[in-house]
Every structure is written in structure tokens, then in C-alpha cells.
Scaffold this motif. Structure first.
Motif, PDB file in Angstrom:
ATOM      1  N   ALA A 156       0.839  -1.210   0.000  1.00 55.69           N
ATOM      2  CA  ALA A 156       0.000   0.000   0.000  1.00 55.69           C
ATOM      3  C   ALA A 156       0.870   1.255   0.000  1.00 55.69           C
ATOM      4  O   ALA A 156       0.587   2.230  -0.713  1.00 55.69           O
ATOM      5  N   ALA A 157       1.937   1.233   0.800  1.00 54.64           N
ATOM      6  CA  ALA A 157       2.840   2.382   0.847  1.00 54.64           C
ATOM      7  C   ALA A 157       3.534   2.579  -0.501  1.00 54.64           C
ATOM      8  O   ALA A 157       3.679   3.711  -0.982  1.00 54.64           O
ATOM      9  N   CYS A 158       3.963   1.462  -1.105  1.00 58.70           N
ATOM     10  CA  CYS A 158       4.609   1.550  -2.421  1.00 58.70           C
ATOM     11  C   CYS A 158       3.647   2.124  -3.459  1.00 58.70           C
ATOM     12  O   CYS A 158       4.013   3.012  -4.239  1.00 58.70           O
ATOM     13  N   ILE A 166       3.986   5.404  -5.766  1.00 56.49           N
ATOM     14  CA  ILE A 166       3.975   5.220  -7.217  1.00 56.49           C
ATOM     15  C   ILE A 166       2.888   6.079  -7.871  1.00 56.49           C
ATOM     16  O   ILE A 166       3.137   6.783  -8.859  1.00 56.49           O
ATOM     17  N   PHE A 167       1.686   6.059  -7.293  1.00 56.31           N
ATOM     18  CA  PHE A 167       0.593   6.831  -7.893  1.00 56.31           C
ATOM     19  C   PHE A 167       0.680   8.317  -7.547  1.00 56.31           C
ATOM     20  O   PHE A 167       0.112   9.155  -8.248  1.00 56.31           O
ATOM     21  N   ASN A 220       3.357   9.766  -7.876  1.00 58.11           N
ATOM     22  CA  ASN A 220       4.243  10.164  -8.979  1.00 58.11           C
ATOM     23  C   ASN A 220       3.717   9.582 -10.290  1.00 58.11           C
ATOM     24  O   ASN A 220       4.482   9.078 -11.121  1.00 58.11           O
ATOM     25  N   PHE A 221       2.402   9.626 -10.454  1.00 55.23           N
ATOM     26  CA  PHE A 221       1.745   8.980 -11.586  1.00 55.23           C
ATOM     27  C   PHE A 221       2.344   9.383 -12.927  1.00 55.23           C
ATOM     28  O   PHE A 221       2.546   8.546 -13.816  1.00 55.23           O
ATOM     29  N   SER A 222       2.658  10.642 -13.064  1.00 51.77           N
ATOM     30  CA  SER A 222       3.181  11.140 -14.348  1.00 51.77           C
ATOM     31  C   SER A 222       4.562  10.583 -14.664  1.00 51.77           C
ATOM     32  O   SER A 222       5.008  10.635 -15.817  1.00 51.77           O
ATOM     33  N   PHE A 223       5.238  10.037 -13.646  1.00 52.10           N
ATOM     34  CA  PHE A 223       6.598   9.527 -13.849  1.00 52.10           C
ATOM     35  C   PHE A 223       6.621   8.012 -14.046  1.00 52.10           C
ATOM     36  O   PHE A 223       7.676   7.435 -14.304  1.00 52.10           O
ATOM     37  N   ILE A 224       5.446   7.338 -13.935  1.00 52.29           N
ATOM     38  CA  ILE A 224       5.411   5.878 -14.042  1.00 52.29           C
ATOM     39  C   ILE A 224       5.944   5.412 -15.389  1.00 52.29           C
ATOM     40  O   ILE A 224       6.799   4.505 -15.456  1.00 52.29           O
TER      41      ILE A 224
END
Length: 524
Positions: A283-285, A289-290, A292-296
């Protein structure tokens, strides 16, 4: 050795330093033996990756083609032909592999835990501090591209887990009271007897058992309590020599309450703790990650690009591949055989059913959790906080360890997360100790007999090592213990190369049984 006398002769050194100084040559020598290189590649890595590739091809990509079936087995879809539910009814007498279909359920009562409990116990032994610290260090040293090769080896390792855990169930011993004894010790002994190599099988089994006991006391126990105690003491600001001892005693009590109850109690605890701790960490990961959604898409592009055109520092593509291979192979322990000890206790009549469940383990450990950790580190470093490909991780002019790097990455997005990370580390450590207590006990009883005295003596020693590990700081001893876990690969992989045709027979037998069940269910 009289430690007090040594301390008197070298009063400027503590006991930890004295033990480290004395033990370092032994640890270095053992590490050189276990990790000897061929063409500058650790041979153990060639053995693990090469073996996994052979098994993947031989079993027609069982790791991918049978993945949906593995999920359904864990869900209990086929319990009626293994050990639960109503027997399959047929209008006529039908026999499959010498068994009457109507009685398959009755005959399949052997075992102590469910498929999910066996999987949870095994996962708790592999998912641990390596997923938090080891992956961070691998990405920092090998660059983002190491993630690609880590995933690749994790997927291949699924096939190895399938082979060793199927053998674990096939050749297990079941006592009159229903207690199960299984793992490499038994399939090396009984399996090699089947193929006319009794002497070699007994020798390999004894070597494995000795290494497994040593690994359970060290890498699977003391090293875990040491890291958990250090993290707790650091968080609460508890300095001083007594802090580790007190924390160690508390950890020993918690672990002792669980392991005294045997595999059933262990399974009951791990089936609750493992999903909980995994949920916290994942959940923390996902939050980071989300966030920084634009960087996925950029992160994945970096992973693929760096996998084949890496930055300088570790010998190009070859170096990045080795870093990724090493982290994946050492993280999920596919090929070490330890997990087959837990999977052997499952309630099933069909060994291949548990082998299929076991292949989910590297997927959870490496493909999911390790990859998420890697993405968090890559996103954290999007602004160039540290350089990839160096001999060590340097941030602000200071060298940073893997666990600290992971903590910094999480803290940058979630300021209060170090507290949650501490909980995760402690849970990872405790669950790993619980699982390894069972692995070590099985090996201990193989060597010294299946008596209550052997059972109790092992558990007492194991709990003492928890306190020693938490109170001490003996890096050379822990390095030696970790190398013992890796050394398990040699006797185990030799066994797998000789016995994997037996697994083909079991897989076909199980698939035939499922086919019969599906046929009659459709008719009804």
C-alpha cells in the motif's frame, strides 16, 4: 575460547569486535567457497539461473501457462479431489491411477495445513529485509535496468519452486500421529533411492541438513533479530548495551509462543501476518507510485532502456544482468530448497498441486514486492539525488546502506513512514524467524531423530540465538550464516537435476485428476 580472557588482553575492544576479528577469516573463506566464480560470474548464479531456465523449458513454461491454475488451487477450487468437500459421485465405478474417484477425498487426508497456509508460511520465510534493503542497493549499484533482469529471474525461479516443492510433498514422511516431515532431506534420500543412487542421496541429504540448521540459527534467526532490534532501538532513541538484550527477550517470547505449537500454529499465524505485512508495504509503495503517476511511464522506460544500454560503472549490460540476477535469486530462495519444507506439510493427495501453489512464491516476492521497491527508489532518484553504478551509494557525501536508502525514499513522500517501515521490518523479521525455526527443526530432527527431546532442544537453542542476535553486532558471523543459506543451493540443485522427471509424472497425474473432476461435474 575464553572471551573474558580475550577481552582482558585487548581491553580497548568489545566482545563483538573480538568475535568479528576472530571470525572474519572463516567467514571470508566460506564466502569464497560458496561464491566461487567462473568467467567472473558466481557459479551459484549460473546454477540457479541455468537450472531455472531448464525447468521452465522442460515443463513447457509451467510458470506462465499454469499460473491461473495455481490461483484456483489456492482459492480451493479443487479441494474436493484433494482433501475437502463432498466426494465426486459417479454412476459407475471409475478408477484413476489405481484410485476409485469416489474415495479420492478420503484417501487425501494426509497433511497438516491448507494450500494457502503453506504458501503463507513459505512466503514469510523469503519476503523479508532483502526486499527492503537488498533491492534498494541492487538498483543503486546496478541502475534501473537491474529491475528488468530481477523480474526475469523471478519468473524463471517460479519453475524451480514448482519442481522442489512437488518433490517435497511426493517424498515426505508422515508419522502415525499425522505429523509431516519433509523437504530436501527426504527427497534427496528417498528420491535417490528410487533411481538407484542411495549413497549419494544420503550424503547430499546430510550436507543439506547440517547447512540448514546453521542457516536457521544465523541468517534465518540471529541476523533477523539483530536488524529488528536495531531498527526499534533507533526509532525510539533507546541507546545502550541493554536495549538489544531486552528487545531480544521480547522477540524470543513472541516467537516462542508461536513455534512451540508446531507447524499448525506457525501456519495460523503466518496466514494472518503475511497478508497484513505485505498489504502495509505494498500500500505504501502504491501510494508513492501513484503520487508520482506522471513519472510511471518514465520509470519503466528507464528500466527497459538501462537493461540493455546501461550507464557505465558495472561493466555494461553484463554487470547489470548479474546484479539483477543475483538479487532475484537470493531474494526468493528458489533453488535453496528451504521453502519445500513448509510446502511439504500441506493437506493433499497430489504433490504437483502444491508445486503449482509454490510457484506463486517467487512471483509475490520478486515480481511484485521487489519490483515495487525498485520503482520507489527510481522515482525517489528522479532528481538525481545519487549516482547509479557506483561502488556504494553516496548521498550528501555520506555512504548510505540499503535499508536507509529505502527509508529515505519513503520518507520523502510520506514523512511519518519510517514508523510504518519499522513495523514492517519487525513483522518481516519475526515472520522470517518463525518460518526458519520450522525449516531448521525439520533438518535437526532428520539428523538427531524425531523425539520430543530433539524438538525441545532445538527450539530452546533457537530462542537463545534470537537474544544473542539482538544484543550483538557480529557482522562476520551473520555474513557466514547468510552464506550457509546460499550453500543449500548446491546439494538441493544436484537433487533437482536428477529427480525432475519424477515431477513430470506427478504433474500429469494431477492434471488427469482435475480433468476427471471437470468431466463429471459437467455431466451433473
Amino acid at each position: 575460547m575464553n572471551l573474558d580472557k580475550l577481552a582482558y588482553l585487548a581491553p580497548e575492544k568489545g566482545i563483538d569486535e573480538i568475535i568479528n576479528d576472530a571470525f572474519t577469516p572463516v567467514a571470508d573463506a566460506w564466502g569464497s567457497i560458496v561464491l566461487f566464480r567462473v568467467f567472473d560470474i558466481p557459479f551459484i548464479l549460473i546454477l540457479l539461473v541455468g537450472g531455472a531456465l531448464v525447468f521452465t523449458v522442460y515443463f513447457s513454461f509451467v510458470n506462465i501457462r499454469r499460473f491461473p491454475l495455481s490461483i484456483n488451487i489456492v482459492r480451493g477450487k479443487y479441494d474436493e479431489i484433494e482433501q475437502g468437500g463432498d466426494p465426486i459421485t459417479t454412476p459407475n465405478l471409475n478408477i484413476v491411477d489405481g484410485d476409485i474417484v469416489d474415495t479420492i477425498r478420503i484417501e487425501g487426508q494426509a497433511g497438516e495445513v491448507s494450500h494457502f497456509q503453506a504458501l503463507a508460511t513459505a512466503v514469510s520465510g523469503t519476503v523479508g529485509l532483502g526486499n527492503i534493503a537488498g533491492v534498494a542497493l541492487a538498483i543503486a549499484l546496478g541502475g534501473p535496468g537491474a529491475t528488468f533482469w530481477m523480474i526475469a529471474v523471478g519468473i524463471l525461479g517460479m519453475s524451480t519452486k514448482f519442481v522442489e516443492c512437488t518433490l517435497g510433498v511426493k517424498y515426505r514422511d508422515i508419522a502415525a500421529d499425522g505429523t509431516v516431515y519433509g523437504g530436501p532431506m527426504y527427497y534427496l534420500t528417498k528420491g535417490f533411492k528410487d533411481i538407484g543412487k542411495t549413497g549419494l542421496g544420503k550424503a547430499l541429504a546430510a550436507i543439506f541438513a547440517v547447512l540448514c540448521v546453521g542457516a536457521s540459527f544465523g541468517g534465518g534467526n540471529a541476523a533477523q533479530s539483530n536488524q529488528a532490534a536495531s531498527q526499534l532501538a533507533s526509532l525510539i532513541g533507546w541507546e545502550g548495551g541493554s536495549s538489544g538484550t531486552v528487545i531480544g527477550i521480547v522477540l524470543a517470547i513472541v516467537v516462542g509462543v508461536v513455534i512451540i505449537g508446531g507447524i499448525k500454529r506457525i501456519a495460523q499465524v503466518t496466514e494472518k501476518v503475511v497478508p497484513f505485512m505485505a498489504a502495509i508495504y505494498v500500500a505504501a509503495c502504491l501510494f508513492i507510485i501513484f503520487a508520482n503517476f506522471s513519472f510511471i511511464d518514465d520509470a519503466f522506460a528507464l528500466i527497459f532502456k538501462n537493461a540493455f544500454t546501461p550507464e557505465a560503472g558495472l561493466g555494461g549490460i553484463f554487470g547489470v544482468m548479474i546484479v539483477g540476477f543475483q538479487r532475484a535469486a537470493f531474494s526468493n530462495e528458489a533453488g535453496a530448497g528451504s521453502a519445500s519444507i513448509a510446502h511439504s506439510a500441506v493437506k493433499t493427495k497430489y504433490p504437483a498441486s502444491e508445486g503449482l501453489v509454490a510457484l506463486l512464491e517467487p512471483f509475490i516476492d520478486t515480481v511484485v514486492i521487489c519490483t515495487m521497491t525498485a520503482l520507489v527508489i527510481i522515482m525517489y532518484n528522479s532528481s538525481g539525488i545519487f549516482e547509479y553504478g557506483g561502488a556504494s551509494v553516496m548521498i550528501g557525501g555520506e555512504e548510505v546502506e540499503g535499508a536507509v536508502l529505502t527509508s529515505m525514499a519513503f520518507e520523502a513522500a510520506i514523512p511519518w513512514f519510517p514508523y510504518i517501515l519499522t513495523v514492517a521490518i519487525v513483522l518481516f523479521a519475526v515472520s522470517t524467524m518463525i518460518s526458519w525455526s520450522y525449516y531448521g527443526l525439520q533438518a535437526w530432527m532428520y539428523l538427531f531423530g524425531k523425539s520430543k527431546a530433539a524438538d525441545l532442544s532445538y527450539k530452546i537453542i533457537f530462542l537463545v540465538f534470537i537474544v544473542i542476535g539482538a544484543a550483538a553486532n557480529m557482522s562476520a558471523v551473520w555474513g557466514f550464516s547468510d552464506a550457509m543459506i546460499l550453500a543449500l543451493v548446491y546439494p538441493n540443485m544436484i537433487g533437482l537435476f536428477f529427480l525432475f522427471p519424477k515431477v513430470k509424472e506427478e504433474l500429469n497425474r494431477y492434471l488427469d485428476a482435475i480433468g476427471v473432476a471437470r468431466f463429471f461435474n459437467k455431466k451433473e
